[in-house]
Design a protein around this motif. Structure first.
Motif, PDB file in Angstrom:
ATOM      1  N   VAL A  72       0.864  -1.175   0.000  1.00 24.35           N
ATOM      2  CA  VAL A  72       0.000   0.000   0.000  1.00 24.35           C
ATOM      3  C   VAL A  72       0.906   1.231   0.000  1.00 24.35           C
ATOM      4  O   VAL A  72       0.725   2.164  -0.767  1.00 24.35           O
ATOM      5  CB  VAL A  72      -0.945  -0.001   1.225  1.00 24.35           C
ATOM      6  CG1 VAL A  72      -1.733   1.287   1.313  1.00 24.35           C
ATOM      7  CG2 VAL A  72      -1.864  -1.216   1.175  1.00 24.35           C
ATOM      8  N   THR A  73       1.894   1.207   0.872  1.00 29.38           N
ATOM      9  CA  THR A  73       2.939   2.240   0.926  1.00 29.38           C
ATOM     10  C   THR A  73       4.276   1.506   0.967  1.00 29.38           C
ATOM     11  O   THR A  73       4.581   0.848   1.957  1.00 29.38           O
ATOM     12  CB  THR A  73       2.803   3.109   2.196  1.00 29.38           C
ATOM     13  OG1 THR A  73       1.496   3.627   2.275  1.00 29.38           O
ATOM     14  CG2 THR A  73       3.826   4.232   2.196  1.00 29.38           C
ATOM     15  N   PRO A  74       5.071   1.589  -0.106  1.00 28.69           N
ATOM     16  CA  PRO A  74       6.354   0.887  -0.076  1.00 28.69           C
ATOM     17  C   PRO A  74       7.320   1.512   0.920  1.00 28.69           C
ATOM     18  O   PRO A  74       7.186   2.686   1.276  1.00 28.69           O
ATOM     19  CB  PRO A  74       6.881   1.026  -1.510  1.00 28.69           C
ATOM     20  CG  PRO A  74       6.048   2.040  -2.177  1.00 28.69           C
ATOM     21  CD  PRO A  74       4.823   2.261  -1.364  1.00 28.69           C
ATOM     22  N   LEU A 105       4.436  -2.939   9.442  1.00 26.15           N
ATOM     23  CA  LEU A 105       5.419  -3.998   9.650  1.00 26.15           C
ATOM     24  C   LEU A 105       6.146  -3.795  10.975  1.00 26.15           C
ATOM     25  O   LEU A 105       6.490  -2.677  11.333  1.00 26.15           O
ATOM     26  CB  LEU A 105       6.439  -3.993   8.511  1.00 26.15           C
ATOM     27  CG  LEU A 105       5.870  -4.141   7.102  1.00 26.15           C
ATOM     28  CD1 LEU A 105       6.975  -4.009   6.067  1.00 26.15           C
ATOM     29  CD2 LEU A 105       5.154  -5.464   6.946  1.00 26.15           C
ATOM     30  N   SER A 106       6.374  -4.896  11.690  1.00 20.02           N
ATOM     31  CA  SER A 106       7.111  -4.840  12.951  1.00 20.02           C
ATOM     32  C   SER A 106       7.816  -6.175  13.158  1.00 20.02           C
ATOM     33  O   SER A 106       7.648  -7.103  12.373  1.00 20.02           O
ATOM     34  CB  SER A 106       6.159  -4.547  14.117  1.00 20.02           C
ATOM     35  OG  SER A 106       5.240  -5.619  14.254  1.00 20.02           O
ATOM     36  N   ALA A 107       8.583  -6.264  14.236  1.00 19.79           N
ATOM     37  CA  ALA A 107       9.305  -7.500  14.600  1.00 19.79           C
ATOM     38  C   ALA A 107      10.042  -8.081  13.403  1.00 19.79           C
ATOM     39  O   ALA A 107       9.955  -9.268  13.114  1.00 19.79           O
ATOM     40  CB  ALA A 107       8.341  -8.517  15.206  1.00 19.79           C
ATOM     41  N   GLU A 125      15.371  -2.360   8.235  1.00 18.11           N
ATOM     42  CA  GLU A 125      14.374  -2.452   9.306  1.00 18.11           C
ATOM     43  C   GLU A 125      13.717  -1.098   9.563  1.00 18.11           C
ATOM     44  O   GLU A 125      12.512  -1.016   9.755  1.00 18.11           O
ATOM     45  CB  GLU A 125      15.000  -3.003  10.587  1.00 18.11           C
ATOM     46  CG  GLU A 125      15.289  -4.477  10.508  1.00 18.11           C
ATOM     47  CD  GLU A 125      15.754  -5.064  11.830  1.00 18.11           C
ATOM     48  OE1 GLU A 125      15.323  -4.563  12.892  1.00 18.11           O
ATOM     49  OE2 GLU A 125      16.534  -6.024  11.787  1.00 18.11           O
ATOM     50  N   ARG A 126      14.528  -0.030   9.559  1.00 21.41           N
ATOM     51  CA  ARG A 126      13.950   1.313   9.732  1.00 21.41           C
ATOM     52  C   ARG A 126      13.010   1.650   8.575  1.00 21.41           C
ATOM     53  O   ARG A 126      11.926   2.186   8.771  1.00 21.41           O
ATOM     54  CB  ARG A 126      15.058   2.362   9.834  1.00 21.41           C
ATOM     55  CG  ARG A 126      15.619   2.510  11.230  1.00 21.41           C
ATOM     56  CD  ARG A 126      16.492   3.753  11.353  1.00 21.41           C
ATOM     57  NE  ARG A 126      17.862   3.525  10.905  1.00 21.41           N
ATOM     58  CZ  ARG A 126      18.780   2.877  11.599  1.00 21.41           C
ATOM     59  NH1 ARG A 126      18.480   2.375  12.785  1.00 21.41           N
ATOM     60  NH2 ARG A 126      19.998   2.725  11.125  1.00 21.41           N
ATOM     61  N   ALA A 127      13.442   1.323   7.359  1.00 20.69           N
ATOM     62  CA  ALA A 127      12.609   1.602   6.183  1.00 20.69           C
ATOM     63  C   ALA A 127      11.305   0.805   6.236  1.00 20.69           C
ATOM     64  O   ALA A 127      10.250   1.306   5.839  1.00 20.69           O
ATOM     65  CB  ALA A 127      13.383   1.278   4.908  1.00 20.69           C
ATOM     66  N   ALA A 128      11.375  -0.423   6.734  1.00 26.97           N
ATOM     67  CA  ALA A 128      10.163  -1.246   6.845  1.00 26.97           C
ATOM     68  C   ALA A 128       9.133  -0.581   7.755  1.00 26.97           C
ATOM     69  O   ALA A 128       7.932  -0.728   7.550  1.00 26.97           O
ATOM     70  CB  ALA A 128      10.514  -2.638   7.359  1.00 26.97           C
ATOM     71  N   GLY A 129       9.605   0.180   8.732  1.00 27.58           N
ATOM     72  CA  GLY A 129       8.695   0.888   9.627  1.00 27.58           C
ATOM     73  C   GLY A 129       7.887   1.980   8.939  1.00 27.58           C
ATOM     74  O   GLY A 129       6.887   2.448   9.478  1.00 27.58           O
TER      75      GLY A 129
END
Length: 162
Positions: A72-74, A105-107, A125-129
Motif C-alpha cells: 500500500v505504501t512501499p 510492519l514490525s518485529a 528495518e527502519r525503512a520497513a517501519g
C-alpha cells in the motif's frame, strides 16, 4: 629488472620446480618467501557508531512467510551513512516482518544482508517501519528484499525475486 622483481621471479621458478618435482638430481631447497607490505597512505577513515549485528530470521519464519503481497505504501529510506563513508554505494537486505491488522510492519528479522556489517539490515528495518502492506497479509509474516542505490528510490522486491 629490479631486485624485487628478480627475487619474485626466482621464488616463483623455484616453487614451480618443487611443485613439479624437477630437482635434476640436485636436492631442491625450500624457497624463502618474504611478504612486503606498504603502509596505507590514503585518507583517514573514521567509523563511529557501528551498526548492531542484525537479528537473523529462523528457517521456519523464512519458510512460512508470504512472498507475494501488495504494498500500500512501499518502504522508504537511505543507504547507511557508514557505507557511504567507506565508499560502498549499493547494498541490499532481505527481511521477514510481522504484519499488523493495520498493515504496518514490525518485529523484523534479517534473512540476508549484502554487504554485511555496514548497516544495510538496520536501515532496511527502519525503512520497513515506513511501509504498509495490503489486507491479504494482515496478521501474517512477509518476506521481501530492499535494494539501496544512490540517486534511486528504495526498491522493494517480492515474489519471484527469491
Amino acid at each position: 629488472m629490479t631486485d624485487r622483481a628478480r627475487r619474485s621471479l626466482s621464488t616463483l621458478i623455484a616453487a614451480f620446480v618443487l611443485a613439479l618435482g624437477f630437482s635434476g638430481g640436485v636436492k631442491a631447497q625450500q624457497p624463502q618467501v618474504t611478504v612486503e607490505r606498504e603502509a596505507y597512505t590514503g585518507p583517514a577513515i573514521v567509523v563511529r557508531d557501528l551498526p548492531e549485528p542484525p537479528r537473523f530470521a529462523s528457517a521456519a519464519d523464512i519458510e512460512a512467510a508470504l512472498t507475494v503481497f501488495d504494498w500500500v505504501t512501499p518502504p522508504s529510506g537511505d543507504p547507511p551513512e557508514i557505507a557511504a563513508q567507506i565508499g560502498i554505494t549499493r547494498g541490499e537486505a532481505e527481511l521477514v516482518c510481522q504484519v499488523s491488522d493495520e498493515g504496518t510492519l514490525s518485529a523484523c528479522s534479517t534473512v540476508s544482508e549484502n554487504p554485511g556489517g555496514v548497516g544495510f539490515a538496520a536501515e532496511a528495518e527502519r525503512a520497513a517501519g515506513t511501509a504498509r502492506v495490503g489486507e491479504m497479509a494482515y496478521g501474517r509474516r512477509v518476506r521481501f528484499r530492499l535494494i539501496f542505490q544512490p540517486q534511486v528510490a528504495l526498491q522493494p522486491q517480492v515474489s519471484s525475486s527469491f
